[in-house]
Write a protein that holds these residues in place. Structure first.
Motif, PDB file in Angstrom:
ATOM      1  N   LEU A  36       1.005  -1.278  -0.189  1.00  0.00           N
ATOM      2  CA  LEU A  36       0.217  -0.142   0.216  1.00  0.00           C
ATOM      3  C   LEU A  36       0.296   1.478   0.029  1.00  0.00           C
ATOM      4  CD1 LEU A  36      -2.881  -0.343   2.757  1.00  0.00           C
ATOM      5  CD2 LEU A  36      -3.197  -1.012   0.246  1.00  0.00           C
ATOM      6  N   PRO A  37       0.252   2.362  -0.526  1.00  0.00           N
ATOM      7  CA  PRO A  37       0.601   3.380  -0.667  1.00  0.00           C
ATOM      8  C   PRO A  37       1.368   3.924   0.261  1.00  0.00           C
ATOM      9  CG  PRO A  37      -0.460   3.525  -2.156  1.00  0.00           C
ATOM     10  CD  PRO A  37      -0.784   2.563  -1.352  1.00  0.00           C
ATOM     11  N   LYS A  38       2.441   5.188   1.248  1.00  0.00           N
ATOM     12  CA  LYS A  38       2.682   5.694   2.436  1.00  0.00           C
ATOM     13  C   LYS A  38       1.598   6.075   2.516  1.00  0.00           C
ATOM     14  CE  LYS A  38       6.652   3.146   2.674  1.00  0.00           C
ATOM     15  NZ  LYS A  38       5.985   1.548   2.919  1.00  0.00           N
ATOM     16  N   LEU A  39       1.039   7.340   2.305  1.00  0.00           N
ATOM     17  CA  LEU A  39      -0.223   8.225   2.541  1.00  0.00           C
ATOM     18  C   LEU A  39      -1.930   8.042   2.114  1.00  0.00           C
ATOM     19  CD1 LEU A  39      -1.195  11.043   3.625  1.00  0.00           C
ATOM     20  CD2 LEU A  39       0.082  11.957   1.197  1.00  0.00           C
ATOM     21  N   GLY A  40      -1.797   6.884   3.790  1.00  0.00           N
ATOM     22  CA  GLY A  40      -3.422   6.634   3.889  1.00  0.00           C
ATOM     23  C   GLY A  40      -4.344   7.510   4.502  1.00  0.00           C
ATOM     24  N   VAL A  41      -5.460   7.902   4.398  1.00  0.00           N
ATOM     25  CA  VAL A  41      -6.541   8.449   5.032  1.00  0.00           C
ATOM     26  C   VAL A  41      -7.874   7.475   5.409  1.00  0.00           C
ATOM     27  CG1 VAL A  41      -7.511  10.516   5.006  1.00  0.00           C
ATOM     28  CG2 VAL A  41      -5.484  10.372   3.559  1.00  0.00           C
ATOM     29  N   LEU A  42      -7.596   7.216   6.162  1.00  0.00           N
ATOM     30  CA  LEU A  42      -9.399   7.453   6.254  1.00  0.00           C
ATOM     31  C   LEU A  42      -9.491   7.904   8.004  1.00  0.00           C
ATOM     32  CD1 LEU A  42      -7.432   4.277   9.199  1.00  0.00           C
ATOM     33  CD2 LEU A  42      -9.167   4.055   7.388  1.00  0.00           C
ATOM     34  N   VAL A  53      -8.647   6.391   1.686  1.00  0.00           N
ATOM     35  CA  VAL A  53      -8.126   6.783  -0.095  1.00  0.00           C
ATOM     36  C   VAL A  53      -6.970   6.267   0.391  1.00  0.00           C
ATOM     37  CG1 VAL A  53      -8.535   8.740   0.050  1.00  0.00           C
ATOM     38  CG2 VAL A  53      -8.517   7.574  -1.960  1.00  0.00           C
ATOM     39  N   CYS A  54      -6.230   6.209  -1.099  1.00  0.00           N
ATOM     40  CA  CYS A  54      -4.490   6.361  -0.321  1.00  0.00           C
ATOM     41  C   CYS A  54      -3.481   7.105  -1.474  1.00  0.00           C
ATOM     42  CB  CYS A  54      -3.773   5.083   0.429  1.00  0.00           C
ATOM     43  SG  CYS A  54      -3.971   3.742  -1.159  1.00  0.00           S
ATOM     44  N   ALA A  55      -2.654   7.336  -2.244  1.00  0.00           N
ATOM     45  CA  ALA A  55      -1.988   8.499  -2.678  1.00  0.00           C
ATOM     46  C   ALA A  55      -0.620   7.541  -2.718  1.00  0.00           C
ATOM     47  CB  ALA A  55      -2.086  10.180  -2.405  1.00  0.00           C
ATOM     48  N   ASP A  56      -0.302   7.297  -4.221  1.00  0.00           N
ATOM     49  CA  ASP A  56       1.272   7.018  -4.680  1.00  0.00           C
ATOM     50  C   ASP A  56       1.764   8.047  -5.367  1.00  0.00           C
ATOM     51  OD1 ASP A  56       3.663   5.672  -4.624  1.00  0.00           O
ATOM     52  OD2 ASP A  56       2.487   4.293  -6.754  1.00  0.00           O
ATOM     53  N   MET A  57       2.855   8.540  -4.201  1.00  0.00           N
ATOM     54  CA  MET A  57       3.796  10.245  -4.355  1.00  0.00           C
ATOM     55  C   MET A  57       5.206   9.728  -5.331  1.00  0.00           C
ATOM     56  SD  MET A  57       2.445  11.819  -0.504  1.00  0.00           S
ATOM     57  CE  MET A  57       4.344  12.095  -0.206  1.00  0.00           C
ATOM     58  N   SER A  58       4.677  10.284  -6.069  1.00  0.00           N
ATOM     59  CA  SER A  58       6.461  10.460  -7.708  1.00  0.00           C
ATOM     60  C   SER A  58       6.935  11.099  -6.868  1.00  0.00           C
ATOM     61  CB  SER A  58       5.805  10.967  -9.112  1.00  0.00           C
ATOM     62  OG  SER A  58       7.032  11.442  -9.378  1.00  0.00           O
ATOM     63  N   ASN A  59       8.562  10.814  -7.318  1.00  0.00           N
ATOM     64  CA  ASN A  59       9.473  11.571  -6.352  1.00  0.00           C
ATOM     65  C   ASN A  59      10.051  12.387  -7.352  1.00  0.00           C
ATOM     66  OD1 ASN A  59       9.756   9.653  -4.107  1.00  0.00           O
ATOM     67  ND2 ASN A  59      10.635   8.293  -5.209  1.00  0.00           N
ATOM     68  N   ILE A  66      -3.967   8.234  -7.401  1.00  0.00           N
ATOM     69  CA  ILE A  66      -4.739   8.510  -5.927  1.00  0.00           C
ATOM     70  C   ILE A  66      -5.103   6.534  -6.208  1.00  0.00           C
ATOM     71  CG2 ILE A  66      -6.958   9.231  -7.260  1.00  0.00           C
ATOM     72  CD1 ILE A  66      -8.224  10.051  -4.865  1.00  0.00           C
ATOM     73  N   ASP A  67      -5.532   5.866  -5.203  1.00  0.00           N
ATOM     74  CA  ASP A  67      -5.525   4.306  -4.837  1.00  0.00           C
ATOM     75  C   ASP A  67      -6.627   4.387  -3.671  1.00  0.00           C
ATOM     76  OD1 ASP A  67      -5.126   2.084  -6.575  1.00  0.00           O
ATOM     77  OD2 ASP A  67      -3.208   2.013  -6.085  1.00  0.00           O
ATOM     78  N   TYR A  68      -7.127   2.991  -4.128  1.00  0.00           N
ATOM     79  CA  TYR A  68      -7.799   2.461  -3.491  1.00  0.00           C
ATOM     80  C   TYR A  68      -8.956   3.616  -3.071  1.00  0.00           C
ATOM     81  CZ  TYR A  68      -4.973  -1.263  -4.571  1.00  0.00           C
ATOM     82  OH  TYR A  68      -3.978  -2.415  -5.372  1.00  0.00           O
TER      83      TYR A  68
END
Length: 135
Positions: A36-42, A53-59, A66-68
């Motif tokens: 799972l991406p490191k930035l998740g929100v509940l 919801v979570c977000a995979d952040m480009s470096n 945005i994912d899930y």
């Protein structure tokens, strides 16, 4: 009153319990917790979790995927919408704070695309219903 908290999977009983709850909301194959991406929100209200919801952040460039985006299927539609809106606003604010200027995603579900449109995303009607939003 709804509250927002961040979620990053950790190897603890509490984190694993939250992962199993989120996984139970997902129709289909859900990724292993460490993927799972490191930035998740509940979002929760009282002791009931409503949305994830979570977000995979480009470096390399200021965009995030945005994912899930999913909600607790046992709550009413209006509460699910309010929780998703709160989660999306919180996620976008965090991304803006980190210098991101675009968030995008894809979904095969017309309902998620419609919800995303209500949340300010543009929707391209491709076979995968691509969604994106300038922050």
């Amino acid at each position: 009153m709804m509250e927002v908290e961040t979620y990053t999977y950790e190897d603890t009983d509490e984190s694993h319990s939250l992962y199993l709850m989120i996984e139970s909301w997902f129709e289909g194959r859900f990724p292993e917790p460490e993927l799972l991406p490191k930035l998740g929100v509940l979002v929760k209200e009282d002791d009931e979790y409503l949305c994830f919801v979570c977000a995979d952040m480009s470096n390399n460039i200021p965009r995030a995927y945005i994912d899930y985006l999913m909600t607790n299927p046992e709550i009413g539609a209006l509460k699910r919408y309010k929780a998703a809106k709160l989660a999306e606003e919180f996620l976008c604010e965090r991304l803006r704070d980190h210098g991101y200027s675009l968030i995008y995603g894809m979904t095969p579900h017309a309902g998620i695309a419609s919800l995303s449109q209500k949340l300010g995303f543009q929707v391209d009607m491709t076979p995968n219903l691509a969604i994106y939003k300038l922050l």
